[in-house]
Scaffold this active site. Structure first.
Site, PDB file in Angstrom:
ATOM      1  N   LYS A  10       0.972   1.403  -4.985  1.00  0.00           N
ATOM      2  CA  LYS A  10       0.867   2.620  -5.641  1.00  0.00           C
ATOM      3  C   LYS A  10      -0.135   3.405  -4.802  1.00  0.00           C
ATOM      4  O   LYS A  10       0.022   4.740  -5.165  1.00  0.00           O
ATOM      5  CB  LYS A  10       0.056   2.372  -6.766  1.00  0.00           C
ATOM      6  CG  LYS A  10       0.769   1.277  -7.924  1.00  0.00           C
ATOM      7  CD  LYS A  10      -0.255   0.802  -9.017  1.00  0.00           C
ATOM      8  CE  LYS A  10       0.417  -0.177  -9.851  1.00  0.00           C
ATOM      9  NZ  LYS A  10      -0.648  -0.712 -10.958  1.00  0.00           N
ATOM     10  N   PHE A  18     -15.285   0.132   2.177  1.00  0.00           N
ATOM     11  CA  PHE A  18     -14.173   0.212   1.062  1.00  0.00           C
ATOM     12  C   PHE A  18     -14.136   1.568   0.392  1.00  0.00           C
ATOM     13  O   PHE A  18     -15.243   2.005  -0.158  1.00  0.00           O
ATOM     14  CB  PHE A  18     -14.774  -0.805  -0.041  1.00  0.00           C
ATOM     15  CG  PHE A  18     -13.799  -1.178  -0.969  1.00  0.00           C
ATOM     16  CD1 PHE A  18     -12.936  -0.446  -1.800  1.00  0.00           C
ATOM     17  CD2 PHE A  18     -13.531  -2.504  -1.327  1.00  0.00           C
ATOM     18  CE1 PHE A  18     -12.147  -0.727  -2.589  1.00  0.00           C
ATOM     19  CE2 PHE A  18     -12.326  -3.035  -2.095  1.00  0.00           C
ATOM     20  CZ  PHE A  18     -11.843  -2.119  -2.719  1.00  0.00           C
ATOM     21  N   GLU A  64       2.369   5.997   4.115  1.00  0.00           N
ATOM     22  CA  GLU A  64       1.205   4.842   3.602  1.00  0.00           C
ATOM     23  C   GLU A  64      -0.317   5.590   3.292  1.00  0.00           C
ATOM     24  O   GLU A  64      -0.419   6.387   4.005  1.00  0.00           O
ATOM     25  CB  GLU A  64       1.067   3.742   4.642  1.00  0.00           C
ATOM     26  CG  GLU A  64       1.831   2.495   4.139  1.00  0.00           C
ATOM     27  CD  GLU A  64       1.204   1.654   2.851  1.00  0.00           C
ATOM     28  OE1 GLU A  64       0.532   2.150   2.054  1.00  0.00           O
ATOM     29  OE2 GLU A  64       1.433   0.439   2.981  1.00  0.00           O
ATOM     30  N   ASP A  65      -0.903   5.203   2.425  1.00  0.00           N
ATOM     31  CA  ASP A  65      -2.229   5.846   2.170  1.00  0.00           C
ATOM     32  C   ASP A  65      -3.254   5.219   3.151  1.00  0.00           C
ATOM     33  O   ASP A  65      -4.006   5.906   3.728  1.00  0.00           O
ATOM     34  CB  ASP A  65      -2.704   5.493   0.823  1.00  0.00           C
ATOM     35  CG  ASP A  65      -2.775   4.014   0.571  1.00  0.00           C
ATOM     36  OD1 ASP A  65      -1.949   3.281   0.939  1.00  0.00           O
ATOM     37  OD2 ASP A  65      -3.549   3.596  -0.367  1.00  0.00           O
ATOM     38  N   ARG A 118      -8.058   5.997  -8.421  1.00  0.00           N
ATOM     39  CA  ARG A 118      -6.821   6.478  -7.819  1.00  0.00           C
ATOM     40  C   ARG A 118      -6.861   8.182  -7.866  1.00  0.00           C
ATOM     41  O   ARG A 118      -6.233   8.820  -7.144  1.00  0.00           O
ATOM     42  CB  ARG A 118      -5.739   5.890  -8.358  1.00  0.00           C
ATOM     43  CG  ARG A 118      -5.360   4.493  -7.881  1.00  0.00           C
ATOM     44  CD  ARG A 118      -4.047   4.026  -8.215  1.00  0.00           C
ATOM     45  NE  ARG A 118      -3.860   2.565  -8.180  1.00  0.00           N
ATOM     46  CZ  ARG A 118      -3.698   1.730  -7.190  1.00  0.00           C
ATOM     47  NH1 ARG A 118      -3.523   2.389  -6.133  1.00  0.00           N
ATOM     48  NH2 ARG A 118      -3.393   0.606  -7.433  1.00  0.00           N
ATOM     49  N   LYS A 139      -7.826   2.351   9.304  1.00  0.00           N
ATOM     50  CA  LYS A 139      -9.051   1.506   9.621  1.00  0.00           C
ATOM     51  C   LYS A 139      -9.090   0.649  10.770  1.00  0.00           C
ATOM     52  O   LYS A 139      -8.785  -0.735  10.787  1.00  0.00           O
ATOM     53  CB  LYS A 139      -9.496   0.590   8.455  1.00  0.00           C
ATOM     54  CG  LYS A 139     -10.709   0.861   7.607  1.00  0.00           C
ATOM     55  CD  LYS A 139     -11.009  -0.243   6.632  1.00  0.00           C
ATOM     56  CE  LYS A 139     -11.375   0.565   5.371  1.00  0.00           C
ATOM     57  NZ  LYS A 139     -11.593  -0.871   4.310  1.00  0.00           N
ATOM     58  N   ASP A 198      -4.710  -1.180   7.199  1.00  0.00           N
ATOM     59  CA  ASP A 198      -6.003  -2.048   7.467  1.00  0.00           C
ATOM     60  C   ASP A 198      -5.720  -3.083   8.535  1.00  0.00           C
ATOM     61  O   ASP A 198      -5.956  -2.669   9.526  1.00  0.00           O
ATOM     62  CB  ASP A 198      -6.216  -2.263   5.965  1.00  0.00           C
ATOM     63  CG  ASP A 198      -7.678  -2.917   5.897  1.00  0.00           C
ATOM     64  OD1 ASP A 198      -8.190  -3.215   6.664  1.00  0.00           O
ATOM     65  OD2 ASP A 198      -7.930  -3.300   4.687  1.00  0.00           O
ATOM     66  N   ASP A 221      -7.509   2.580  -4.798  1.00  0.00           N
ATOM     67  CA  ASP A 221      -8.091   2.051  -6.055  1.00  0.00           C
ATOM     68  C   ASP A 221      -9.191   0.805  -5.827  1.00  0.00           C
ATOM     69  O   ASP A 221      -9.334   0.457  -4.818  1.00  0.00           O
ATOM     70  CB  ASP A 221      -7.154   1.391  -7.096  1.00  0.00           C
ATOM     71  CG  ASP A 221      -6.763   0.053  -6.532  1.00  0.00           C
ATOM     72  OD1 ASP A 221      -6.214   0.064  -5.334  1.00  0.00           O
ATOM     73  OD2 ASP A 221      -6.703  -0.742  -7.226  1.00  0.00           O
TER      74      ASP A 221
HETATM   75  C1  PRP Z   1      -3.054  -1.084   0.419  1.00  0.00           C
HETATM   76  C2  PRP Z   1      -2.254  -0.030   0.948  1.00  0.00           C
HETATM   77  C3  PRP Z   1      -1.616  -0.804   1.984  1.00  0.00           C
HETATM   78  C4  PRP Z   1      -2.085  -1.822   2.336  1.00  0.00           C
HETATM   79  C5  PRP Z   1      -2.537  -1.810   3.767  1.00  0.00           C
HETATM   80  O1  PRP Z   1      -2.157  -1.442  -0.913  1.00  0.00           O
HETATM   81  O2  PRP Z   1      -1.593   0.779   0.038  1.00  0.00           O
HETATM   82  O3  PRP Z   1      -0.104  -0.969   1.283  1.00  0.00           O
HETATM   83  O4  PRP Z   1      -3.293  -2.057   1.279  1.00  0.00           O
HETATM   84  O5  PRP Z   1      -3.479  -2.880   4.094  1.00  0.00           O
HETATM   85  P1  PRP Z   1      -3.129  -3.885   5.333  1.00  0.00           P
HETATM   86  O6  PRP Z   1      -2.646  -2.984   6.329  1.00  0.00           O
HETATM   87  O7  PRP Z   1      -4.176  -4.554   5.224  1.00  0.00           O
HETATM   88  O8  PRP Z   1      -1.903  -4.573   5.180  1.00  0.00           O
HETATM   89  P2  PRP Z   1      -2.746  -2.345  -1.829  1.00  0.00           P
HETATM   90  O9  PRP Z   1      -2.466  -3.894  -1.613  1.00  0.00           O
HETATM   91  O10 PRP Z   1      -4.054  -2.173  -2.036  1.00  0.00           O
HETATM   92  O11 PRP Z   1      -1.916  -1.999  -3.292  1.00  0.00           O
HETATM   93  P3  PRP Z   1      -1.887  -0.461  -3.829  1.00  0.00           P
HETATM   94  O12 PRP Z   1      -1.374   0.509  -2.938  1.00  0.00           O
HETATM   95  O13 PRP Z   1      -1.243  -0.552  -4.951  1.00  0.00           O
HETATM   96  O14 PRP Z   1      -3.510  -0.026  -4.228  1.00  0.00           O
END
Ligand code: PRP
Length: 187
Positions: free
Chosen positions: A49, A158, A105-106, A171, A137, A109, A165
């Site tokens: 999301k 964080f 993507e937001d 969000r 990050k 990580d 979120d």
């Molecule tokens: C977050 C973000 C990416 C992912 C990045 O999603 O939106 O999809 O984590 O992390 P990574 O690089 O370690 O794979 P999340 O799983 O928190 O779900 P959300 O988008 O619904 O908040």
């Protein structure tokens, strides 16, 4: 534009204020529009999301014909860390074969989610596949992923807001905030 002012005891400080996000999104939109100038259409693919808020703003500053769709994925493993195994909960509505696809993507990580999605989408033979990410990050990266359009590099904290979120809340915040470590460490 006016946003809600949310003061909450879980939040430490603003990391990226809304006006900086707005300026950066406009810049990204200009670059994307220039790079794709002349194409028939661009398909922006958001990952639910977290990317929903970024996607909504980004597509409104892209001047080439653009449509958008969303995928929803879930990573197995612990709540706030990716295991690298991604399950598709919602796939794209249509084929992407021969289409110019921009994955939105937001945050990147560990890179595991983006890596999995890129591998998956590549097998579907798009005409091109690029990546636009608001927050990076790099200190947490487990696998290198190509990012073509990047908003901000951020430290290993964080963050919530602008789509991101903590337990599904925050969000809606217009700014990106740092969550107090005590909040997620007390679990
Ligand atoms: C977050 C973000 C990416 C992912 C990045 O999603 O939106 O999809 O984590 O992390 P990574 O690089 O370690 O794979 P999340 O799983 O928190 O779900 P959300 O988008 O619904 O908040």
């Amino acid at each position: 534009m006016t946003g809600v002012e949310v003061v909450h005891s879980d939040l430490d400080r603003v990391l990226v204020p809304a006006h900086e996000i707005e300026a950066k999104v406009a810049e990204l939109g200009r670059r994307i529009s220039q790079d794709y100038a002349g194409i028939r259409q661009l398909l922006a693919v958001g990952v639910l999301k977290g990317s929903a808020v970024f996607m909504a703003d980004l597509v409104r500053v892209i001047s080439v014909p653009v449509s958008f769709d969303f995928m929803a994925v879930a990573s197995y493993g612990q709540l706030s860390s990716s295991s690298g195994v991604v399950r598709i909960l919602k796939d794209l509505d249509q084929t992407i074969e021969d289409q110019h696809v921009l994955l939105v993507e937001d945050i990147v990580d560990t890179g595991l989610t983006l890596n999995y999605l890129l591998e998956t989408l590549r097998t579907r033979n798009p005409a091109s596949l690029r990546v636009c990410v608001l927050l990076d990050k790099p200190s947490r990266r487990k696998i290198e992923v190509p990012v073509d359009y990047l908003g901000f590099v951020i430290p290993d904290e964080f963050v919530v807001g602008y789509g991101l979120d903590y337990n599904e809340f925050y969000r809606n915040l217009p700014d990106v905030w740092v969550l107090k470590p005590a909040v997620y460490q007390k679990k």
